[in-house]
Design a protein around this motif. Structure first.
Motif, PDB file in Angstrom:
ATOM      1  N   TRP A  51      -3.332  -7.340 -10.413  1.00 35.43           N
ATOM      2  CA  TRP A  51      -2.615  -5.854  -9.150  1.00 35.43           C
ATOM      3  C   TRP A  51      -4.597  -5.645  -8.893  1.00 35.43           C
ATOM      4  CZ3 TRP A  51       1.381  -2.899 -12.403  1.00 35.43           C
ATOM      5  CH2 TRP A  51       2.755  -4.449 -12.575  1.00 35.43           C
ATOM      6  N   PRO A  52      -5.505  -5.594  -9.325  1.00 36.84           N
ATOM      7  CA  PRO A  52      -6.611  -5.095  -9.222  1.00 36.84           C
ATOM      8  C   PRO A  52      -7.392  -6.793  -8.580  1.00 36.84           C
ATOM      9  CG  PRO A  52      -6.906  -4.599 -11.832  1.00 36.84           C
ATOM     10  CD  PRO A  52      -5.366  -5.567 -10.940  1.00 36.84           C
ATOM     11  N   GLY A  53      -7.081  -7.643  -9.071  1.00 39.68           N
ATOM     12  CA  GLY A  53      -7.551  -8.296  -8.180  1.00 39.68           C
ATOM     13  C   GLY A  53      -7.235  -8.951  -6.555  1.00 39.68           C
ATOM     14  N   ILE A  54      -5.472  -8.631  -6.253  1.00 42.29           N
ATOM     15  CA  ILE A  54      -4.953  -8.328  -5.167  1.00 42.29           C
ATOM     16  C   ILE A  54      -5.279  -6.654  -4.290  1.00 42.29           C
ATOM     17  CG2 ILE A  54      -3.112  -6.779  -3.748  1.00 42.29           C
ATOM     18  CD1 ILE A  54      -1.558  -8.480  -6.268  1.00 42.29           C
ATOM     19  N   LEU A  55      -5.579  -5.723  -5.086  1.00 45.12           N
ATOM     20  CA  LEU A  55      -6.222  -4.638  -4.289  1.00 45.12           C
ATOM     21  C   LEU A  55      -7.854  -5.306  -4.038  1.00 45.12           C
ATOM     22  CD1 LEU A  55      -5.517  -1.549  -7.066  1.00 45.12           C
ATOM     23  CD2 LEU A  55      -4.417  -2.944  -4.435  1.00 45.12           C
ATOM     24  N   PRO A 105       6.015 -12.322  -2.570  1.00 45.85           N
ATOM     25  CA  PRO A 105       5.243 -13.361  -1.743  1.00 45.85           C
ATOM     26  C   PRO A 105       3.917 -12.774  -0.531  1.00 45.85           C
ATOM     27  CG  PRO A 105       7.743 -13.433  -0.854  1.00 45.85           C
ATOM     28  CD  PRO A 105       7.366 -12.014  -1.750  1.00 45.85           C
ATOM     29  N   GLY A 106       4.064 -12.005  -0.483  1.00 44.12           N
ATOM     30  CA  GLY A 106       2.646 -10.956   0.893  1.00 44.12           C
ATOM     31  C   GLY A 106       2.048 -11.064  -0.537  1.00 44.12           C
ATOM     32  N   PHE A 107       2.250  -9.773  -1.115  1.00 48.08           N
ATOM     33  CA  PHE A 107       0.855 -10.015  -2.256  1.00 48.08           C
ATOM     34  C   PHE A 107       0.243 -11.191  -2.965  1.00 48.08           C
ATOM     35  CE2 PHE A 107       3.175  -5.747  -2.911  1.00 48.08           C
ATOM     36  CZ  PHE A 107       2.455  -4.925  -2.322  1.00 48.08           C
ATOM     37  N   TRP A 108       0.688 -12.460  -3.639  1.00 48.62           N
ATOM     38  CA  TRP A 108       0.353 -13.445  -4.198  1.00 48.62           C
ATOM     39  C   TRP A 108      -0.027 -14.285  -3.214  1.00 48.62           C
ATOM     40  CZ3 TRP A 108      -0.229 -15.937  -8.287  1.00 48.62           C
ATOM     41  CH2 TRP A 108      -0.737 -17.058  -7.763  1.00 48.62           C
ATOM     42  N   ASN A 109      -0.156 -13.917  -1.611  1.00 48.40           N
ATOM     43  CA  ASN A 109      -0.689 -15.216  -0.121  1.00 48.40           C
ATOM     44  C   ASN A 109      -2.482 -13.874  -0.152  1.00 48.40           C
ATOM     45  OD1 ASN A 109       0.851 -17.011   0.162  1.00 48.40           O
ATOM     46  ND2 ASN A 109       1.479 -15.984   2.398  1.00 48.40           N
ATOM     47  N   ILE A 110      -1.530 -12.740  -0.666  1.00 41.86           N
ATOM     48  CA  ILE A 110      -2.999 -11.840  -0.331  1.00 41.86           C
ATOM     49  C   ILE A 110      -4.590 -12.090  -1.415  1.00 41.86           C
ATOM     50  CG2 ILE A 110      -4.282  -9.591  -0.957  1.00 41.86           C
ATOM     51  CD1 ILE A 110      -1.443  -8.585   0.811  1.00 41.86           C
ATOM     52  N   GLN A 111      -3.230 -11.916  -3.021  1.00 40.89           N
ATOM     53  CA  GLN A 111      -4.235 -12.825  -3.621  1.00 40.89           C
ATOM     54  C   GLN A 111      -4.780 -14.093  -3.728  1.00 40.89           C
ATOM     55  OE1 GLN A 111      -3.022 -12.255  -7.353  1.00 40.89           O
ATOM     56  NE2 GLN A 111      -5.240 -12.486  -8.341  1.00 40.89           N
ATOM     57  N   TYR A 112      -3.982 -14.993  -3.487  1.00 38.05           N
ATOM     58  CA  TYR A 112      -4.680 -16.187  -3.553  1.00 38.05           C
ATOM     59  C   TYR A 112      -5.168 -16.894  -1.994  1.00 38.05           C
ATOM     60  CZ  TYR A 112      -3.405 -20.929  -5.136  1.00 38.05           C
ATOM     61  OH  TYR A 112      -2.928 -22.107  -6.118  1.00 38.05           O
ATOM     62  N   ASP A 113      -5.313 -16.176  -0.678  1.00 34.36           N
ATOM     63  CA  ASP A 113      -6.011 -16.835  -0.314  1.00 34.36           C
ATOM     64  C   ASP A 113      -7.473 -15.782  -0.421  1.00 34.36           C
ATOM     65  OD1 ASP A 113      -4.249 -17.359   1.940  1.00 34.36           O
ATOM     66  OD2 ASP A 113      -4.443 -15.244   2.891  1.00 34.36           O
ATOM     67  N   SER A 114      -7.492 -14.917  -1.241  1.00 36.05           N
ATOM     68  CA  SER A 114      -9.291 -15.353  -2.087  1.00 36.05           C
ATOM     69  C   SER A 114      -9.377 -16.375  -2.247  1.00 36.05           C
ATOM     70  CB  SER A 114      -9.584 -13.686  -2.323  1.00 36.05           C
ATOM     71  OG  SER A 114      -8.609 -13.999  -4.048  1.00 36.05           O
ATOM     72  N   ASN A 163     -10.289 -13.569 -11.846  1.00 33.34           N
ATOM     73  CA  ASN A 163      -8.414 -12.859 -11.292  1.00 33.34           C
ATOM     74  C   ASN A 163      -7.523 -13.283 -12.164  1.00 33.34           C
ATOM     75  OD1 ASN A 163      -8.708 -12.180  -8.092  1.00 33.34           O
ATOM     76  ND2 ASN A 163      -9.688 -13.882  -8.206  1.00 33.34           N
ATOM     77  N   LYS A 164      -7.983 -13.036 -13.754  1.00 38.33           N
ATOM     78  CA  LYS A 164      -7.657 -13.038 -14.438  1.00 38.33           C
ATOM     79  C   LYS A 164      -6.050 -14.732 -14.502  1.00 38.33           C
ATOM     80  CE  LYS A 164      -8.906  -9.313 -16.347  1.00 38.33           C
ATOM     81  NZ  LYS A 164     -10.746 -10.211 -16.543  1.00 38.33           N
ATOM     82  N   ILE A 165      -6.176 -15.793 -14.130  1.00 32.77           N
ATOM     83  CA  ILE A 165      -5.645 -16.342 -13.203  1.00 32.77           C
ATOM     84  C   ILE A 165      -5.559 -18.072 -14.280  1.00 32.77           C
ATOM     85  CG2 ILE A 165      -3.886 -17.930 -11.642  1.00 32.77           C
ATOM     86  CD1 ILE A 165      -4.611 -15.372 -10.232  1.00 32.77           C
TER      87      ILE A 165
END
Length: 171
Positions: A51-55, A105-114, A163-165
């Motif tokens: 979540w912090p990465g998404i934000l 899916p939108g939150f995932w794409n927001i993070q993955y797009d970075s 991003n803790k992934i």
């Protein structure tokens, strides 16, 4: 923003992803270049969305303040219940997109797009389909292509750490 995500994106499919890959590879073959393809899979994908990465990504994308605050509220003080032999246990969680949710899916794409929008070299194409990532690198010699591939892979590894992934080393 670069058009590199083919999963969870309207009007795109695996066929579109494969056609983009084919075009890049064909161009490299025509130019008599060597190609290195690296395929990575995110371990636990939806459960790994931090979540912090998404934000941070939302801030970088200049998300309107009201929508940003809504997302902060959405991620705030979330808990999960775990059932064990001796009862239920409640735990605070700080990552993951609820599966089956419309926002997941939108939150995932927001993070993955970075990751997809990092500064890659011009001889590199990066593509994703949902949580699968391909880094395709070309070079004039095999050694050059391998060196470029190592540089680009290090960028993805650094992004993953930040991003803790984790990437799944079993796939």
């Amino acid at each position: 923003m670069v058009k590199s995500q083919y999963g969870f994106t309207p009007q795109t499919s695996t066929v579109d992803a494969m056609m983009a890959l084919k075009e890049f590879v064909q161009e490299s073959i025509n130019d008599r270049q060597y190609i290195v393809v690296i395929s990575l899979d995110v371990k636990g994908a939806f459960n790994a969305a931090w979540w912090p990465g998404i934000l941070v990504s939302l801030r970088n994308l200049r998300c309107p303040g009201n929508l940003y605050k809504l997302c902060v509220s959405y991620f705030n003080v979330r808990t999960a219940f775990i059932t064990k032999n001796n009862g239920k246990e409640q735990r605070k969680i700080s990552k993951g997109c609820p599966q089956g949710s419309t926002s997941g899916p939108g939150f995932w794409n927001i993070q993955y797009d970075s990751l997809l929008n990092l500064e890659y070299m011009k001889n590199t194409k990066v593509m994703a389909y949902a949580d699968d990532l391909m880094i395709i690198v070309k070079g004039t010699t095999q050694e050059e292509a391998e060196n470029y591939a190592n540089i680009e892979t290090q960028k993805a590894a650094k992004w993953a750490r930040n991003n803790k992934i984790n990437f799944n080393d079993q796939k």
